[in-house]
Each structure stands twice: as structure tokens, then as C-alpha cells.
Design a protein around this motif. Structure first.
Motif, mmCIF file in Angstrom:
data_model
loop_
_atom_site.group_PDB
_atom_site.id
_atom_site.type_symbol
_atom_site.label_atom_id
_atom_site.label_comp_id
_atom_site.label_asym_id
_atom_site.label_seq_id
_atom_site.Cartn_x
_atom_site.Cartn_y
_atom_site.Cartn_z
ATOM 1 N N GLY A 89 43.444 -41.437 48.762
ATOM 2 C CA GLY A 89 43.961 -40.282 49.488
ATOM 3 C C GLY A 89 43.873 -38.986 48.703
ATOM 4 N N ASP A 90 43.994 -39.085 47.376
ATOM 5 C CA ASP A 90 44.014 -37.863 46.579
ATOM 6 C C ASP A 90 43.009 -37.853 45.432
ATOM 7 O OD1 ASP A 90 45.228 -39.798 45.073
ATOM 8 O OD2 ASP A 90 46.866 -38.542 44.386
ATOM 9 N N ARG A 112 45.648 -31.844 43.570
ATOM 10 C CA ARG A 112 45.777 -33.265 43.925
ATOM 11 C C ARG A 112 46.389 -33.459 45.320
ATOM 12 N NH1 ARG A 112 45.009 -37.424 39.897
ATOM 13 N NH2 ARG A 112 45.366 -39.402 40.887
ATOM 14 N N LYS A 113 46.008 -32.588 46.236
ATOM 15 C CA LYS A 113 46.493 -32.717 47.607
ATOM 16 C C LYS A 113 45.857 -33.930 48.266
ATOM 17 C CE LYS A 113 47.386 -27.851 48.336
ATOM 18 N NZ LYS A 113 47.085 -26.664 49.113
ATOM 19 N N LYS A 114 46.612 -34.592 49.105
ATOM 20 C CA LYS A 114 46.132 -35.793 49.789
ATOM 21 C C LYS A 114 45.336 -35.364 51.027
ATOM 22 C CE LYS A 114 49.916 -38.603 48.109
ATOM 23 N NZ LYS A 114 49.224 -39.142 46.993
ATOM 24 N N TYR A 123 41.346 -38.518 53.990
ATOM 25 C CA TYR A 123 41.790 -39.552 54.901
ATOM 26 C C TYR A 123 41.113 -39.358 56.256
ATOM 27 C CZ TYR A 123 44.787 -35.747 56.430
ATOM 28 O OH TYR A 123 45.235 -34.528 56.862
#
Length: 105
Positions: free
Chosen positions: A59-60, A25-27, A30
Motif C-alpha cells: 500500500g505504501d 509514505r502515503k498509502k 491500491y
């Protein structure tokens, strides 16, 4: 009933709300990737005769309402879209041209 689509022997209206996330779940969604990914997901869905009715890139994670004909499995279409989009992002933004073994997004 005006939203009903048809194939040769069926009339259908199959819409699925799909949510998926990047690993851990890294952002990562973007900027330029976000702009590029919206058009890319629509094009990949069109290749499988599907329509993206509505979509949101956070974002994630990704939210997508997609209309899939009954002749395709939902997992087949989503697997195709996720796989091809990850390869395209790796080629475009990471600079890797081949050998995606062990890579993740």
C-alpha cells in the motif's frame, strides 16, 4: 550457472533488491493503480533491457528484484522507471496531460 546472462564480452548475473516509497509514505498504491502499475513497471524495465524477477506492491511502498545489465547504472534504470511510471499515473488517473513541474506522487 544456468542463470548467467551474457553480452558480447561479459558473462554476468546482477540482481538488485530495490525498495521505494511514495512521498511522505502515503498509502496510494491500491485498487486500479496497483493492477496498472505492475504491468507498467515490467514494461518500463524491458525498455532498458532489464528483467523484473520478482515484485511486490504494498500500500505504501514497492519491492522489486530486478536484473540489470552491467552496461547500465542501477540509479539510471530506477530513475527512469520511477519517472516514467509517475508520469503515466498522472496522465491516467489524475487527468493531467502535460506540465508536471512541481507535481509529486
Amino acid at each position: 550457472m544456468n542463470n548467467v546472462q551474457s553480452l558480447s564480452h561479459t558473462a554476468w548475473e546482477c540482481k538488485y533488491h530495490v525498495v521505494w516509497i511514495p512521498k511522505y509514505r502515503k498509502k496510494k498504491l491500491y485498487g486500479k493503480i496497483r493492477e496498472h502499475l505492475g504491468a507498467l513497471l515490467t514494461d518500463l524495465a524491458r525498455q532498458k533491457e532489464c528483467t523484473v524477477v520478482e515484485g511486490h506492491l504494498m500500500g505504501d511502498h514497492v519491492h522489486m528484484l530486478i536484473s540489470i545489465p552491467p552496461k547500465y547504472a542501477v540509479s539510471q534504470v530506477i530513475g527512469f522507471i520511477k519517472g516514467k511510471s509517475a508520469i503515466n499515473i498522472a496522465r491516467t488517473y489524475v487527468g493531467q496531460r502535460k506540465n508536471f513541474t512541481g507535481q509529486n506522487f
